[in-house]
Write a protein that holds these residues in place. Structure first.
Motif, short mmCIF file in Angstrom:
data_model
loop_
_atom_site.label_atom_id
_atom_site.label_comp_id
_atom_site.label_asym_id
_atom_site.label_seq_id
_atom_site.Cartn_x
_atom_site.Cartn_y
_atom_site.Cartn_z
N ILE A 66 0.84 -1.20 0.00
CA ILE A 66 0.00 0.00 0.00
C ILE A 66 0.87 1.25 0.00
O ILE A 66 0.56 2.24 -0.69
CB ILE A 66 -0.98 -0.02 1.18
N GLY A 67 1.98 1.23 0.74
CA GLY A 67 2.90 2.36 0.70
C GLY A 67 3.38 2.63 -0.71
O GLY A 67 3.41 3.78 -1.17
N ALA A 68 3.74 1.58 -1.42
CA ALA A 68 4.22 1.73 -2.80
C ALA A 68 3.10 2.20 -3.73
O ALA A 68 3.31 3.05 -4.60
CB ALA A 68 4.79 0.40 -3.29
N LEU A 69 1.89 1.65 -3.55
CA LEU A 69 0.76 2.08 -4.38
C LEU A 69 0.48 3.56 -4.20
O LEU A 69 0.25 4.29 -5.18
CB LEU A 69 -0.49 1.27 -4.00
N LEU A 70 0.48 4.02 -2.95
CA LEU A 70 0.19 5.43 -2.68
C LEU A 70 1.30 6.34 -3.20
O LEU A 70 1.06 7.52 -3.49
CB LEU A 70 -0.02 5.64 -1.18
N ALA A 71 2.51 5.80 -3.31
CA ALA A 71 3.62 6.58 -3.86
C ALA A 71 3.61 6.62 -5.38
O ALA A 71 4.41 7.34 -5.98
CB ALA A 71 4.95 6.00 -3.37
N GLY A 72 2.72 5.84 -6.00
CA GLY A 72 2.68 5.79 -7.45
C GLY A 72 3.81 4.98 -8.05
O GLY A 72 4.24 5.24 -9.19
N ALA A 73 4.30 3.99 -7.34
CA ALA A 73 5.42 3.16 -7.82
C ALA A 73 4.98 2.30 -9.01
O ALA A 73 3.79 1.98 -9.16
CB ALA A 73 5.89 2.25 -6.69
N PRO A 74 5.92 1.92 -9.86
CA PRO A 74 5.60 0.99 -10.95
C PRO A 74 5.02 -0.31 -10.39
O PRO A 74 5.45 -0.78 -9.33
CB PRO A 74 6.95 0.75 -11.63
N LEU A 75 4.07 -0.89 -11.10
CA LEU A 75 3.37 -2.07 -10.57
C LEU A 75 4.30 -3.24 -10.33
O LEU A 75 4.10 -4.01 -9.39
CB LEU A 75 2.24 -2.47 -11.52
N ASP A 76 5.35 -3.39 -11.15
CA ASP A 76 6.32 -4.47 -10.90
C ASP A 76 6.99 -4.29 -9.55
O ASP A 76 7.21 -5.25 -8.81
CB ASP A 76 7.38 -4.49 -12.00
N ASP A 77 7.31 -3.05 -9.22
CA ASP A 77 7.94 -2.78 -7.93
C ASP A 77 6.96 -2.94 -6.78
O ASP A 77 7.34 -3.37 -5.68
CB ASP A 77 8.53 -1.37 -7.91
N VAL A 78 5.71 -2.60 -7.01
CA VAL A 78 4.68 -2.80 -5.99
C VAL A 78 4.62 -4.28 -5.61
O VAL A 78 4.59 -4.63 -4.42
CB VAL A 78 3.30 -2.32 -6.51
N GLU A 79 4.62 -5.15 -6.61
CA GLU A 79 4.56 -6.59 -6.34
C GLU A 79 5.86 -7.10 -5.71
O GLU A 79 5.83 -8.00 -4.87
CB GLU A 79 4.25 -7.36 -7.64
N ARG A 80 6.98 -6.53 -6.11
CA ARG A 80 8.25 -6.92 -5.47
C ARG A 80 8.23 -6.58 -3.99
O ARG A 80 8.64 -7.39 -3.15
CB ARG A 80 9.43 -6.22 -6.16
N LEU A 81 7.74 -5.40 -3.65
CA LEU A 81 7.69 -5.02 -2.24
C LEU A 81 6.74 -5.91 -1.46
O LEU A 81 6.97 -6.20 -0.28
CB LEU A 81 7.28 -3.55 -2.09
N TYR A 82 5.66 -6.35 -2.11
CA TYR A 82 4.76 -7.28 -1.44
C TYR A 82 5.51 -8.56 -1.06
O TYR A 82 5.39 -9.05 0.06
CB TYR A 82 3.57 -7.62 -2.34
N ARG A 83 6.30 -9.07 -2.00
CA ARG A 83 7.06 -10.30 -1.71
C ARG A 83 8.12 -10.06 -0.63
O ARG A 83 8.39 -10.94 0.19
CB ARG A 83 7.70 -10.83 -3.00
N VAL A 84 8.73 -8.87 -0.64
CA VAL A 84 9.67 -8.53 0.44
C VAL A 84 8.96 -8.65 1.78
O VAL A 84 9.47 -9.25 2.73
CB VAL A 84 10.23 -7.09 0.25
N GLY A 85 7.77 -8.07 1.89
CA GLY A 85 7.00 -8.12 3.13
C GLY A 85 6.64 -9.54 3.54
O GLY A 85 6.69 -9.88 4.74
N GLU A 86 6.26 -10.36 2.56
CA GLU A 86 5.94 -11.76 2.87
C GLU A 86 7.13 -12.47 3.49
O GLU A 86 7.00 -13.16 4.50
CB GLU A 86 5.54 -12.50 1.58
N HIS A 87 8.29 -12.30 2.88
CA HIS A 87 9.48 -12.99 3.38
C HIS A 87 9.93 -12.44 4.73
O HIS A 87 10.36 -13.21 5.60
CB HIS A 87 10.60 -12.90 2.34
N ILE A 88 9.83 -11.13 4.93
CA ILE A 88 10.14 -10.55 6.24
C ILE A 88 9.21 -11.14 7.29
O ILE A 88 9.63 -11.50 8.40
CB ILE A 88 10.00 -9.02 6.22
#
Length: 324
Positions: free
Chosen positions: A179-201
């Protein structure tokens, strides 16, 4: 770029100054109480840090970040009621300080407040944000149901356990970064990458919790160690102890798990000794490090300069190397 400590200060200040002017005040008093108890508050911190990768003013999305932490605390309030727990963060749980009815009703109100706060985003971002948030809320309920079901099962597999903690813990951290990335207007590929980062953390974080419950320092951990052992909780450690045990070790494990009357210290010591014999601590530490490495590798793929990722990587390291 703000540090995690600066962002945490921002989050804490916001919680300290939230106003509850609706009536009846008795409905909101337990909510204020729960949210005043603090905790790690890593979910709003992660949301703001995810936003800060692309945007310089994370305070702009402070209210939805507060909404996410409100939701998290709602789940804890109801979890405590389901578990009949006496203490949360060193203080009485809501159903102990008040009663079960108050815990249910105030918890339900927290859920509504969480959605209300999450909606305080730009109109063009709201559909995507609310889709992530509602999907996450459903997954957390699914994870909680799995956790409850595991209590009466003796055949829980490692894969099932990892899926349960992914749903119950990881997806909310993933949601925060996404959600942080979405609100920042990040590219969708990066949005999904950050989601996976959060899952692994999140997976590493929960396994670290399992580890600390057995091998943590009680003075630092804040409570007596061995709670998972005494309650026969199906953790990564217990599941793999059964998987690795020889016949004699399995028999001893089964005896302790099946015991109705036991000395707490004796049981914790005996099961911990079996874990030591079976190399369970090292197995768990390797799994934690593996998930952290996956999170770090995925973060490295996010298309912002490395120096902009440094604060988030430092925060991830703090979570990995915590002792409570």
């Amino acid at each position: 770029m703000l540090t995690s400590n600066e962002i945490m200060q921002m989050v804490n200040h916001c919680f300290d100054h939230l106003s509850y002017d609706r009536q009846p005040a008795s409905l909101y008093e337990p909510i204020q109480y729960v949210l005043s108890l603090g905790g790690k508050r890593m979910r709003p911190v992660l949301m703001l840090m995810g936003y800060n990768l692309w945007r310089e003013q994370p305070a702009d999305i402070l209210m939805p970040a507060i909404g996410l932490e409100t939701y998290h605390n709602f789940t804890l309030l109801h979890d405590d009621l389901m578990d009949n727990a006496d203490v949360r963060r060193g203080q009485q749980t809501v159903h102990r300080r008040w009663d079960a009815n108050k815990a249910i009703l105030s918890g339900d109100t927290m859920l509504v407040l969480a959605f209300q706060r999450m909606q305080q985003v730009p109109a063009d971002k709201m559909p995507a944000v609310m889709e992530v948030f509602t999907q996450t809320a459903l997954e957390i309920d699914e994870g909680q149901e799995m956790d409850v079901a595991f209590e009466t099962r003796s055949d829980v597999t490692e894969a099932e356990y990892i899926e349960m903690i992914r749903l119950k813990t990881s997806v909310l951290l993933a949601c925060a970064l996404k959600i942080g990335a979405l609100l920042a207007g990040a590219p969708l590929d990066d949005v999904e990458r950050l989601y996976r980062v959060g899952e692994h953390i999140g997976l590493a974080f929960q396994l670290q919790d399992d580890l600390l419950d057995v091998y943590g320092d009680p003075k630092v951990f804040g409570k007596a160690i061995g709670g998972d052992i005494t309650s026969n909780k199906k953790t990564y450690m217990l599941i793999n102890a059964f998987n690795r045990a020889n016949a004699a070790q399995r028999q001893e494990l089964e005896r302790w798990v099946g015991a109705k009357d036991f000395d707490r210290q004796e049981k914790v010591a005996a099961v911990t000794r079996l874990y030591d014999e079976l190399g369970i601590r090292q197995l768990c530490e390797d799994k934690i490090n593996g998930y952290f490495d996956m999170a770090s590798q995925t973060l490295a793929e996010v298309s912002v300069p490395d120096e902009r990722k440094e604060q988030l990587l430092n925060y991830m390291n703090q979570l990995l190397h915590r002792d409570k």
